[in-house]
Design a protein around this motif. Structure first.
Motif, PDB file in Angstrom:
ATOM      1  N   HIS A  56       0.840  -1.192   0.000  1.00  0.00           N
ATOM      2  CA  HIS A  56       0.000   0.000   0.000  1.00  0.00           C
ATOM      3  C   HIS A  56       0.877   1.245   0.000  1.00  0.00           C
ATOM      4  O   HIS A  56       1.899   1.304   0.689  1.00  0.00           O
ATOM      5  CB  HIS A  56      -0.902   0.013   1.239  1.00  0.00           C
ATOM      6  N   LEU A  57       0.479   2.239  -0.790  1.00  0.00           N
ATOM      7  CA  LEU A  57       1.199   3.491  -0.868  1.00  0.00           C
ATOM      8  C   LEU A  57       0.423   4.599  -0.154  1.00  0.00           C
ATOM      9  O   LEU A  57      -0.739   4.845  -0.487  1.00  0.00           O
ATOM     10  CB  LEU A  57       1.408   3.903  -2.333  1.00  0.00           C
ATOM     11  N   ALA A  58       1.075   5.243   0.797  1.00  0.00           N
ATOM     12  CA  ALA A  58       0.486   6.437   1.385  1.00  0.00           C
ATOM     13  C   ALA A  58       0.573   7.579   0.384  1.00  0.00           C
ATOM     14  O   ALA A  58       1.392   7.564  -0.542  1.00  0.00           O
ATOM     15  CB  ALA A  58       1.214   6.801   2.678  1.00  0.00           C
ATOM     16  N   LEU A  59      -0.265   8.573   0.571  1.00  0.00           N
ATOM     17  CA  LEU A  59      -0.308   9.688  -0.372  1.00  0.00           C
ATOM     18  C   LEU A  59       1.037  10.399  -0.457  1.00  0.00           C
ATOM     19  O   LEU A  59       1.492  10.752  -1.556  1.00  0.00           O
ATOM     20  CB  LEU A  59      -1.402  10.677   0.051  1.00  0.00           C
ATOM     21  N   ALA A  60       1.686  10.604   0.673  1.00  0.00           N
ATOM     22  CA  ALA A  60       2.988  11.277   0.672  1.00  0.00           C
ATOM     23  C   ALA A  60       4.030  10.467  -0.083  1.00  0.00           C
ATOM     24  O   ALA A  60       4.857  11.018  -0.830  1.00  0.00           O
ATOM     25  CB  ALA A  60       3.447  11.524   2.112  1.00  0.00           C
ATOM     26  N   ASP A  61       4.022   9.124   0.086  1.00  0.00           N
ATOM     27  CA  ASP A  61       4.951   8.260  -0.631  1.00  0.00           C
ATOM     28  C   ASP A  61       4.680   8.283  -2.129  1.00  0.00           C
ATOM     29  O   ASP A  61       5.606   8.310  -2.948  1.00  0.00           O
ATOM     30  CB  ASP A  61       4.859   6.826  -0.114  1.00  0.00           C
ATOM     31  N   ALA A  62       3.412   8.275  -2.500  1.00  0.00           N
ATOM     32  CA  ALA A  62       3.046   8.313  -3.910  1.00  0.00           C
ATOM     33  C   ALA A  62       3.519   9.601  -4.555  1.00  0.00           C
ATOM     34  O   ALA A  62       4.024   9.610  -5.690  1.00  0.00           O
ATOM     35  CB  ALA A  62       1.534   8.165  -4.068  1.00  0.00           C
ATOM     36  N   ARG A  63       3.404  10.714  -3.843  1.00  0.00           N
ATOM     37  CA  ARG A  63       3.859  12.004  -4.376  1.00  0.00           C
ATOM     38  C   ARG A  63       5.363  11.984  -4.600  1.00  0.00           C
ATOM     39  O   ARG A  63       5.854  12.462  -5.635  1.00  0.00           O
ATOM     40  CB  ARG A  63       3.472  13.114  -3.409  1.00  0.00           C
TER      41      ARG A  63
END
Length: 282
Positions: A56-63
């Motif tokens: 799972h990717l958190a939003l901050a990691d995805a950015r």
């Protein structure tokens, strides 16, 4: 620290030999086509190997990964555009302004600036300022812009790699492929699907992207930013040797001196960092 450094060196050798092979493919599919094949095939290989959808990717990691991938895609596009009009060794020397700037702004020890100065001297000797033939301005500008993207790649790559490592490489390469593919398709179209182009693109992708970027990510996660940046000063020397072996570009005496300068600078900053590590960890 030895294993991450060896990974960086192996990655540099692979990426520069791959770049020399890629330049030989320009007459077939053009610079943008080579970029699209290299990054696109690399993305397929890395996604299949790392299967990033399992985490799972958190939003901050995805950015962070999107920024890393955009820097990676732009760096490849601009670098191969520069190779259309300037030699490989010169392009890498100009592009190196990116990691060198990261090393300079990340440095905290006076001794580091002496080694950075030596690497600057080496890079200056690699530039053909002593020759009557001028460097193509557009090619030089593309290489310089690629250097800016290289600096962003280092910064964003560290942030992305700290969270997801290999998964970040595969996802970042997928983002880079989405960025580069339209340029290659517009320039070359169905030529990208010809067997010769696909086979050579596969070789270039493995040597220039899939393998070295994974090795670089390993180094990025384990080395201080300034050590990573100045160790990468080996890149112009490796590029010049790869151009000699693959493209037949011979080295002059001045270029050999330049290679000695950048190797000495890399060795100096690495040894200095190793002496500094115990105090930092204490």
């Amino acid at each position: 620290m030895l294993l991450p450094l060896l990974a960086l060196v192996a990655g540099m050798v692979s990426i520069q030999v791959g770049a020399a092979l890629a330049k030989s493919l320009f007459p077939v599919v053009g610079a943008s086509g080579v970029t699209a094949l290299r990054v696109g095939i690399s993305a397929l290989i890395l996604v299949a190997a790392w299967r990033p959808w399992r985490r799972h990717l958190a939003l901050a990691d995805a950015r962070a990964i999107v920024l890393y991938g955009c820097a990676l895609g732009a760096m490849n596009l601009l670098f191969y555009q520069s190779l259309r009009t300037i030699p490989l060794g010169i392009a890498v020397a100009i592009e190196f302004v990116g990691p060198l700037s990261v090393a300079l702004f990340s440095s905290r020890r006076p001794g580091d600036f002496a080694w950075i100065g030596l690497s600057v001297i080496g890079l200056g000797l690699l530039l053909p300022l002593h020759d009557e033939a001028a460097i193509d301005p557009l090619g030089a500008a593309c290489a310089l812009a690629a250097g800016v993207c290289w600096a962003l790649y280092i910064v964003f790559g560290q942030r992305a790699g700290q969270a997801h490592g290999g998964q970040a490489v595969s996802l970042g390469m997928a983002v880079a492929a989405l960025l580069a593919a339209p340029f290659g398709i517009v320039e070359e179209g169905v030529k990208l699907l010809e067997p010769q182009a696909l086979l050579t693109g596969l070789i270039v992708a493995v040597m220039s992207s899939a393998l070295p970027y994974s090795l670089e990510m390993y180094g990025l996660r384990r080395l201080p930013r300034q050590v990573f940046g100045v160790t990468m000063s080996l890149e112009p020397a490796v590029a010049a040797l790869a151009a000699l072996a693959v493209l037949g570009e011979r080295l002059s005496l001045l270029q050999s001196v330049a290679i000695g300068c950048v190797i000495a600078a890399s060795a100096g900053i690495t040894l200095g960092s190793r002496r500094h590590v115990p105090a930092a960890d204490a």
